[in-house]
Scaffold this active site. Structure first.
Site, PDB file in Angstrom:
ATOM      1  N   THR A   1     -11.390  -4.758  10.189  1.00  0.00           N
ATOM      2  CA  THR A   1     -10.380  -4.402   9.177  1.00  0.00           C
ATOM      3  C   THR A   1      -9.118  -3.837   9.835  1.00  0.00           C
ATOM      4  O   THR A   1      -8.052  -3.875   9.236  1.00  0.00           O
ATOM      5  CB  THR A   1     -10.926  -3.375   8.155  1.00  0.00           C
TER       6      THR A   1
ATOM      7  N   ALA B   1     -14.108   1.721 -12.579  1.00  0.00           N
ATOM      8  CA  ALA B   1     -15.479   2.257 -12.492  1.00  0.00           C
ATOM      9  C   ALA B   1     -15.588   3.214 -11.309  1.00  0.00           C
ATOM     10  O   ALA B   1     -15.115   2.905 -10.217  1.00  0.00           O
ATOM     11  CB  ALA B   1     -16.470   1.113 -12.328  1.00  0.00           C
TER      12      ALA B   1
ATOM     13  N   TYR C   1      -5.778   2.554  10.023  1.00  0.00           N
ATOM     14  CA  TYR C   1      -4.634   3.363   9.571  1.00  0.00           C
ATOM     15  C   TYR C   1      -4.654   4.771  10.187  1.00  0.00           C
ATOM     16  O   TYR C   1      -3.753   5.135  10.960  1.00  0.00           O
ATOM     17  CB  TYR C   1      -4.693   3.410   8.041  1.00  0.00           C
TER      18      TYR C   1
ATOM     19  N   ASN D   1      -6.905  12.576  -0.449  1.00  0.00           N
ATOM     20  CA  ASN D   1      -6.186  11.290  -0.510  1.00  0.00           C
ATOM     21  C   ASN D   1      -5.099  11.214   0.564  1.00  0.00           C
ATOM     22  O   ASN D   1      -4.059  11.851   0.431  1.00  0.00           O
ATOM     23  CB  ASN D   1      -5.594  11.091  -1.899  1.00  0.00           C
TER      24      ASN D   1
ATOM     25  N   TYR E   1     -20.477   4.358  -0.719  1.00  0.00           N
ATOM     26  CA  TYR E   1     -19.559   4.787   0.344  1.00  0.00           C
ATOM     27  C   TYR E   1     -19.737   6.284   0.624  1.00  0.00           C
ATOM     28  O   TYR E   1     -19.970   6.694   1.775  1.00  0.00           O
ATOM     29  CB  TYR E   1     -18.116   4.475  -0.066  1.00  0.00           C
TER      30      TYR E   1
HETATM   31  N1  UDP Z   1      -4.923   4.144  -9.286  1.00  0.00           N
HETATM   32  C1  UDP Z   1      -4.301   3.445 -10.306  1.00  0.00           C
HETATM   33  N2  UDP Z   1      -3.925   2.161 -10.062  1.00  0.00           N
HETATM   34  C2  UDP Z   1      -4.118   1.539  -8.862  1.00  0.00           C
HETATM   35  C3  UDP Z   1      -4.741   2.262  -7.811  1.00  0.00           C
HETATM   36  C4  UDP Z   1      -5.135   3.570  -8.058  1.00  0.00           C
HETATM   37  O1  UDP Z   1      -4.111   3.963 -11.416  1.00  0.00           O
HETATM   38  O2  UDP Z   1      -3.752   0.348  -8.724  1.00  0.00           O
HETATM   39  C5  UDP Z   1      -5.343   5.540  -9.515  1.00  0.00           C
HETATM   40  C6  UDP Z   1      -6.837   5.756  -9.385  1.00  0.00           C
HETATM   41  O3  UDP Z   1      -7.469   5.555 -10.642  1.00  0.00           O
HETATM   42  C7  UDP Z   1      -6.913   7.214  -8.934  1.00  0.00           C
HETATM   43  C8  UDP Z   1      -5.625   7.420  -8.161  1.00  0.00           C
HETATM   44  O4  UDP Z   1      -4.760   6.346  -8.518  1.00  0.00           O
HETATM   45  O5  UDP Z   1      -6.890   8.070 -10.053  1.00  0.00           O
HETATM   46  C9  UDP Z   1      -5.833   7.380  -6.645  1.00  0.00           C
HETATM   47  O6  UDP Z   1      -6.538   6.199  -6.336  1.00  0.00           O
HETATM   48  P1  UDP Z   1      -6.696   5.678  -4.831  1.00  0.00           P
HETATM   49  O7  UDP Z   1      -7.408   4.360  -4.904  1.00  0.00           O
HETATM   50  O8  UDP Z   1      -5.363   5.708  -4.164  1.00  0.00           O
HETATM   51  O9  UDP Z   1      -7.591   6.776  -4.127  1.00  0.00           O
HETATM   52  P2  UDP Z   1      -9.059   7.347  -4.536  1.00  0.00           P
HETATM   53  O10 UDP Z   1      -8.788   8.668  -5.197  1.00  0.00           O
HETATM   54  O11 UDP Z   1      -9.729   6.359  -5.423  1.00  0.00           O
HETATM   55  O12 UDP Z   1      -9.717   7.513  -3.218  1.00  0.00           O
END
Ligand code: UDP
Length: 324
Positions: free
Chosen positions: A35, A277, A11, A167, A138
């Site tokens: 990927t 988690a 990406y 993000n 990670y």
């Molecule tokens: N999130 C959510 N539902 C989803 C995917 C993400 O509520 O199906 C929430 C997640 O808990 C976080 C925010 O969206 O608070 C951003 O998550 P993402 O996986 O996009 O990025 P991260 O911050 O984990 O790298």
């Protein structure tokens, strides 16, 4: 300038590849397409479909001015379940690349690091001085690579910049998110709007935040790509510069949902589930150093990220929705 983009079929790597080409640079992409997608590499860039551990043969005698390194495993949950895969690909793979960079005297390196190195700090915004205490494998592997690069810059004239992404969202220059296993909020939510998924599950609405959902700092992939080009220019021999990349604004999951409904003018079906988690409550960047050292100014807001991601997803995304 002649650049090697390691992970240029993914990406962010494919957007950076397009930007480098647009600016008149020569670009070779090294990607094993585990990927990433070969068809994400634009015409004009040469794709070498090989593993990062074989980078020595790619760099030997090639005269690259800079390497940009995006290749990594990047799923937090998977990293907790299968740590060994992450240490192998992210750390041992990068070790091979660094050895080849040193051996063949490539002068500059830009590395994709991550906010995940910081773990769950209490104080916002996060600066580069915030202690790095990753809470998953990670983040730990990315921090280990940052440390390897620091050592390389002490021992050799390598000029390196690690960019710690918050993000990343949006699409640009014809490239966007196409993960086979999608875990990110915006693409999942857009799939729910299109009907490729039943709904978006909000991972908990009982967090200690104003609306009960976690807060993140979203940055447009084109702003991010521009930072890479600036980083190549700013890199200094023997220095490892580390910069956060974010907008400095925090948006909750509910804020993102509202932006998506506004941009798409469609309802987004949601349900509230348990917390995921390892999710931190809040991650917001201070990007002051990127501003000062790279001259970087992010231009795009959340609305634009959602609009660009929406345009990309509804016109180009294919294949079945991933299971929830
Ligand atoms: N999130 C959510 N539902 C989803 C995917 C993400 O509520 O199906 C929430 C997640 O808990 C976080 C925010 O969206 O608070 C951003 O998550 P993402 O996986 O996009 O990025 P991260 O911050 O984990 O790298």
């Amino acid at each position: 300038m002649k650049t090697l983009v390691v992970g240029g079929a993914g990406y962010i790597g494919s957007v950076v590849t397009r930007l480098l080409l647009d600016q008149g640079n020569e670009v070779v992409v090294l990607d094993n397409c585990s990927t990433g997608h070969a068809d994400s590499v634009p015409e004009g860039a040469q794709l070498i479909q090989r593993d990062i551990t074989e980078s020595d043969g790619v760099l030997a005698g090639a005269g690259f001015d800079a390497v940009l390194h995006f290749a990594a495993r990047s799923l937090v949950g998977e990293s907790v379940e299968h740590p060994s895969k992450y240490w192998h690909t992210n750390v041992i793979g990068t070790r091979a690349l660094l050895d080849a960079i040193t051996e063949h005297q490539v002068p500059k390196l830009v590395f994709s690091s991550t906010a995940a190195v910081y773990g769950e700090p209490d104080v916002m915004p996060i600066t580069e001085e915030t202690p790095a205490r990753p809470t998953n494998t990670y983040g730990a592997t990315k921090l280990a690579v940052d440390m390897m690069i620091t050592g390389e810059c002490v021992a050799t004239p390598l000029a390196a910049v690690s960019l710690r992404y918050f993000n990343v969202a949006g699409a640009a220059l014809g490239a966007g998110e196409r993960h086979t296993v999608e875990t990110h909020l915006i693409p999942i939510a857009l799939d729910a709007v299109i009907g490729r998924r039943d709904k978006l599950t909000i991972y908990g609405d009982d967090w200690p935040t104003p609306d009960g959902t976690p807060i993140r700092d979203y940055v447009h992939v084109l702003d991010l790509a521009r930072a890479h080009v600036l980083a190549i220019e700013a890199a200094q021999p023997g220095e490892h510069l580390i910069c956060n990349l974010g907008n400095g604004d925090g948006y909750s999951v509910r804020d993102v949902i509202a932006a998506i409904e506004q941009v798409t003018e469609l309802p987004l079906p949601v349900t509230v589930g348990p917390r995921r988690a390892g999710d931190p409550r809040s991650l917001v960047a201070s990007a002051d150093r990127a501003r000062d050292r790279l001259g970087w100014r992010p231009e795009f807001d959340l609305q634009t990220m959602v609009r660009d991601a929406w345009d990309f997803r509804r016109t180009t995304a294919t294949g079945p929705a991933a299971a929830e």
